[in-house]
Design a protein around this motif. Structure first.
Motif, PDB file in Angstrom:
ATOM      1  N   ARG A 195       7.041  13.543  17.793  1.00 21.84           N
ATOM      2  CA  ARG A 195       5.933  13.915  17.232  1.00 21.84           C
ATOM      3  C   ARG A 195       5.245  15.017  18.175  1.00 21.84           C
ATOM      4  O   ARG A 195       5.568  14.967  19.242  1.00 21.84           O
ATOM      5  CB  ARG A 195       4.636  12.910  17.164  1.00 21.84           C
ATOM      6  N   PRO A 196       4.567  15.903  17.813  1.00 24.29           N
ATOM      7  CA  PRO A 196       3.625  17.102  18.289  1.00 24.29           C
ATOM      8  C   PRO A 196       2.611  16.688  18.458  1.00 24.29           C
ATOM      9  O   PRO A 196       1.836  15.509  18.164  1.00 24.29           O
ATOM     10  CB  PRO A 196       3.711  17.906  16.683  1.00 24.29           C
ATOM     11  N   LYS A 197       1.752  17.075  19.464  1.00 24.53           N
ATOM     12  CA  LYS A 197       0.714  17.497  20.231  1.00 24.53           C
ATOM     13  C   LYS A 197       0.410  18.655  20.340  1.00 24.53           C
ATOM     14  O   LYS A 197       0.906  19.705  20.461  1.00 24.53           O
ATOM     15  CB  LYS A 197       0.409  16.634  21.509  1.00 24.53           C
ATOM     16  N   TRP A 198      -0.994  19.098  19.986  1.00 27.00           N
ATOM     17  CA  TRP A 198      -1.974  20.720  20.377  1.00 27.00           C
ATOM     18  C   TRP A 198      -2.689  20.344  20.785  1.00 27.00           C
ATOM     19  O   TRP A 198      -3.972  19.263  21.234  1.00 27.00           O
ATOM     20  CB  TRP A 198      -2.032  21.095  19.146  1.00 27.00           C
ATOM     21  N   GLY A 199      -2.866  21.395  21.461  1.00 21.28           N
ATOM     22  CA  GLY A 199      -5.061  21.409  22.480  1.00 21.28           C
ATOM     23  C   GLY A 199      -4.808  21.526  23.889  1.00 21.28           C
ATOM     24  O   GLY A 199      -4.396  23.655  24.441  1.00 21.28           O
ATOM     25  N   ASN A 252       1.997   6.737  15.563  1.00 24.89           N
ATOM     26  CA  ASN A 252       3.002   5.331  15.062  1.00 24.89           C
ATOM     27  C   ASN A 252       1.746   5.417  13.803  1.00 24.89           C
ATOM     28  O   ASN A 252       1.902   4.567  12.787  1.00 24.89           O
ATOM     29  CB  ASN A 252       3.138   4.164  16.050  1.00 24.89           C
ATOM     30  N   LYS A 253       1.067   6.058  13.982  1.00 26.53           N
ATOM     31  CA  LYS A 253      -0.452   5.951  12.967  1.00 26.53           C
ATOM     32  C   LYS A 253      -0.117   6.581  12.056  1.00 26.53           C
ATOM     33  O   LYS A 253      -0.643   6.702  10.556  1.00 26.53           O
ATOM     34  CB  LYS A 253      -1.703   5.122  13.281  1.00 26.53           C
ATOM     35  N   SER A 254       0.510   7.708  12.076  1.00 27.50           N
ATOM     36  CA  SER A 254       1.132   8.885  10.489  1.00 27.50           C
ATOM     37  C   SER A 254       1.648   8.015  10.001  1.00 27.50           C
ATOM     38  O   SER A 254       2.785   7.820  10.431  1.00 27.50           O
ATOM     39  CB  SER A 254       1.438  10.379  11.331  1.00 27.50           C
ATOM     40  N   PRO A 255       2.140   9.185   8.864  1.00 27.68           N
ATOM     41  CA  PRO A 255       2.888   8.585   6.924  1.00 27.68           C
ATOM     42  C   PRO A 255       4.464   9.097   8.653  1.00 27.68           C
ATOM     43  O   PRO A 255       4.076  10.042   9.557  1.00 27.68           O
ATOM     44  CB  PRO A 255       2.818   9.671   6.430  1.00 27.68           C
ATOM     45  N   LYS A 278       0.741  -0.958   0.296  1.00 26.04           N
ATOM     46  CA  LYS A 278      -0.185   0.068   0.072  1.00 26.04           C
ATOM     47  C   LYS A 278       0.677   1.071   0.018  1.00 26.04           C
ATOM     48  O   LYS A 278       1.593   0.938   1.239  1.00 26.04           O
ATOM     49  CB  LYS A 278      -1.099   0.439   1.203  1.00 26.04           C
ATOM     50  N   PRO A 279       0.593   2.481  -0.806  1.00 26.75           N
ATOM     51  CA  PRO A 279       1.377   3.233  -0.513  1.00 26.75           C
ATOM     52  C   PRO A 279       0.815   3.895   0.559  1.00 26.75           C
ATOM     53  O   PRO A 279      -0.315   4.269   0.929  1.00 26.75           O
ATOM     54  CB  PRO A 279       1.122   4.278  -1.837  1.00 26.75           C
ATOM     55  N   GLU A 280       2.557   4.872   0.890  1.00 25.03           N
ATOM     56  CA  GLU A 280       2.103   6.015   2.161  1.00 25.03           C
ATOM     57  C   GLU A 280       0.690   6.920   1.954  1.00 25.03           C
ATOM     58  O   GLU A 280       1.279   6.999   0.401  1.00 25.03           O
ATOM     59  CB  GLU A 280       3.116   5.969   2.185  1.00 25.03           C
ATOM     60  N   GLN A 281       0.371   7.247   3.053  1.00 28.75           N
ATOM     61  CA  GLN A 281      -0.551   8.144   2.948  1.00 28.75           C
ATOM     62  C   GLN A 281       0.280   9.453   1.940  1.00 28.75           C
ATOM     63  O   GLN A 281       0.738  10.126   2.898  1.00 28.75           O
ATOM     64  CB  GLN A 281      -1.577   7.915   4.548  1.00 28.75           C
ATOM     65  N   GLN A 282      -0.740  10.044   1.396  1.00 28.30           N
ATOM     66  CA  GLN A 282      -0.274  11.587   0.654  1.00 28.30           C
ATOM     67  C   GLN A 282      -0.965  12.259   1.619  1.00 28.30           C
ATOM     68  O   GLN A 282      -2.421  12.482   1.297  1.00 28.30           O
ATOM     69  CB  GLN A 282      -1.165  11.057  -0.520  1.00 28.30           C
ATOM     70  N   ARG A 335      -7.310  12.317   7.656  1.00 31.09           N
ATOM     71  CA  ARG A 335      -6.791  12.387   6.497  1.00 31.09           C
ATOM     72  C   ARG A 335      -5.899  13.383   6.575  1.00 31.09           C
ATOM     73  O   ARG A 335      -5.034  13.072   5.346  1.00 31.09           O
ATOM     74  CB  ARG A 335      -8.167  12.903   5.587  1.00 31.09           C
ATOM     75  N   SER A 336      -5.112  14.417   6.888  1.00 29.24           N
ATOM     76  CA  SER A 336      -4.554  14.708   7.048  1.00 29.24           C
ATOM     77  C   SER A 336      -3.068  14.376   7.382  1.00 29.24           C
ATOM     78  O   SER A 336      -2.057  14.715   7.899  1.00 29.24           O
ATOM     79  CB  SER A 336      -5.024  16.452   7.548  1.00 29.24           C
ATOM     80  N   GLY A 337      -3.737  12.727   8.354  1.00 35.91           N
ATOM     81  CA  GLY A 337      -2.482  12.455   8.581  1.00 35.91           C
ATOM     82  C   GLY A 337      -2.138  12.913  10.293  1.00 35.91           C
ATOM     83  O   GLY A 337      -1.196  12.353  10.569  1.00 35.91           O
ATOM     84  N   TYR A 338      -3.384  13.558  10.886  1.00 35.37           N
ATOM     85  CA  TYR A 338      -2.665  13.265  11.972  1.00 35.37           C
ATOM     86  C   TYR A 338      -3.863  12.323  12.742  1.00 35.37           C
ATOM     87  O   TYR A 338      -4.571  12.067  12.281  1.00 35.37           O
ATOM     88  CB  TYR A 338      -3.536  15.233  13.009  1.00 35.37           C
ATOM     89  N   ASN A 339      -3.840  13.034  14.249  1.00 30.22           N
ATOM     90  CA  ASN A 339      -5.032  11.569  15.244  1.00 30.22           C
ATOM     91  C   ASN A 339      -5.393  12.432  16.408  1.00 30.22           C
ATOM     92  O   ASN A 339      -5.196  13.664  15.974  1.00 30.22           O
ATOM     93  CB  ASN A 339      -4.576  10.716  15.478  1.00 30.22           C
ATOM     94  N   HIS A 340      -6.375  12.186  16.983  1.00 28.52           N
ATOM     95  CA  HIS A 340      -7.071  12.822  18.033  1.00 28.52           C
ATOM     96  C   HIS A 340      -7.711  12.599  19.251  1.00 28.52           C
ATOM     97  O   HIS A 340      -7.334  11.228  19.189  1.00 28.52           O
ATOM     98  CB  HIS A 340      -8.239  13.805  17.491  1.00 28.52           C
TER      99      HIS A 340
END
Length: 295
Positions: free
Chosen positions: A261-265, A119-122, A31-35, A55-60
């Motif tokens: 990795r970064p986190k915001w909120g 670890n699920k992000s591109p 599978k290609p890496e998420q674009q 869809r932007s490669g982030y999570n919440h």
């Protein structure tokens, strides 16, 4: 007649063989890496905000089903139109007397509503040793934003654990956090957790200049034992630099982690068994225009 039957049988065999090989080849294709391009920008479709984040490669990590929210579901990250920026932005909501920390019943002293990469992000959104990355975003704290003498974190750079769960990732590497100091004033601090050591404040500034104002953050990190860090925060309405640090040479890695990795909120302290929740209030913190780039 017999020749015709044999011909048809041979044709069918060849067709089936070709069909089977095509199916096998298709399954074996990686599978290609998420674009993604590293950006997360509000599009005005509030009900689909979580989908946009993923869809932007982030999570919440949102407390949508915390406590009373189990029967009165609430979307904690929404999109609203902002009159200062004249566009849609992300609104992060936190409720002092309801929200918890990811629904974990054994944690009663804090609450969070955050986005992150993980670890699920591109791979392009996670830092590795020797890599330099730049993180950009905007945020606005509301007038009257309440803090305590503990923590109200707004951003972190944090390690990702390995598959064995043995990495040194319990403490963040860098934290942007709001505090009440011992004299009752409010500060915005950049905190650094030294590997195997103590936490120190790299720089701090008066929080008053931030309240009700949009600011833009540019943060640069070179990851590794001999890494570096720098950050600059600029108030958008007049271009005034409210905080500037570095570049500072420092250890920018965590033992046995698989990446940073970064986190915001908003991630804030509630006191033991929520004993401080009455010192806080419901807040709406706005963020916009997240960007992650490798240099």
């Amino acid at each position: 007649m017999r020749k015709g039957i044999l011909f048809l049988a041979l044709f069918a065999f060849i067709a089936c063989s070709n069909s089977s090989s095509e199916v096998i080849d298709e399954k074996e294709q990686p599978k290609p890496e998420q674009q993604v391009d590293g950006t997360l920008i509000a599009d005005g479709n509030s009900i689909k905000t979580y989908d946009l984040i993923k869809r932007s490669g982030y999570n919440h990590e949102v407390p949508d089903s915390s406590r009373e929210h189990k029967t009165a579901h609430f979307q904690h990250i929404q999109q609203v139109y902002d009159n200062q920026l004249n566009k849609y932005v992300f609104a992060f909501f936190i409720h002092a007397t309801i929200d918890d920390d990811r629904g974990l019943t054994n944690i009663t002293d804090r609450q969070r509503n955050e986005i992150k990469t993980d670890n699920k992000s591109p791979e392009s959104l996670v830092g590795q040793k020797g890599e330099a990355m730049v993180f950009r975003w905007k945020f606005c704290l509301p007038v009257g934003f309440q803090t305590t003498t503990k923590f109200s974190h707004l951003h972190q750079l944090k390690g990702i654990d390995n598959s064995s769960g043995t990495a040194d990732v319990s403490s963040p590497l860098i934290t942007l956090t709001a505090y009440s100091n011992s004299k009752g004033g409010q500060q915005l601090r950049v905190r650094y957790d030294k590997r195997g050591g103590s936490t120190s404040t790299l720089i701090s500034t008066d929080l008053a200049d931030f309240l009700g104002n949009w600011v833009e953050v540019e943060e640069k990190a070179c990851f590794g034992e001999n890494g570096s860090y720098e950050v600059i925060i600029t108030r958008i309405k007049d271009g005034k630099v409210l905080l500037k640090l570095g570049p500072e040479k420092m250890d920018m890695w965590r033992t046995d982690c698989t990446g940073l990795r970064p986190k915001w909120g908003i991630y804030r302290y509630l006191g033991e068994n929520r004993s401080w929740q009455d010192r806080l209030r419901d807040e709406e913190i706005r963020f916009a225009d997240f960007s992650i780039k490798k240099l």
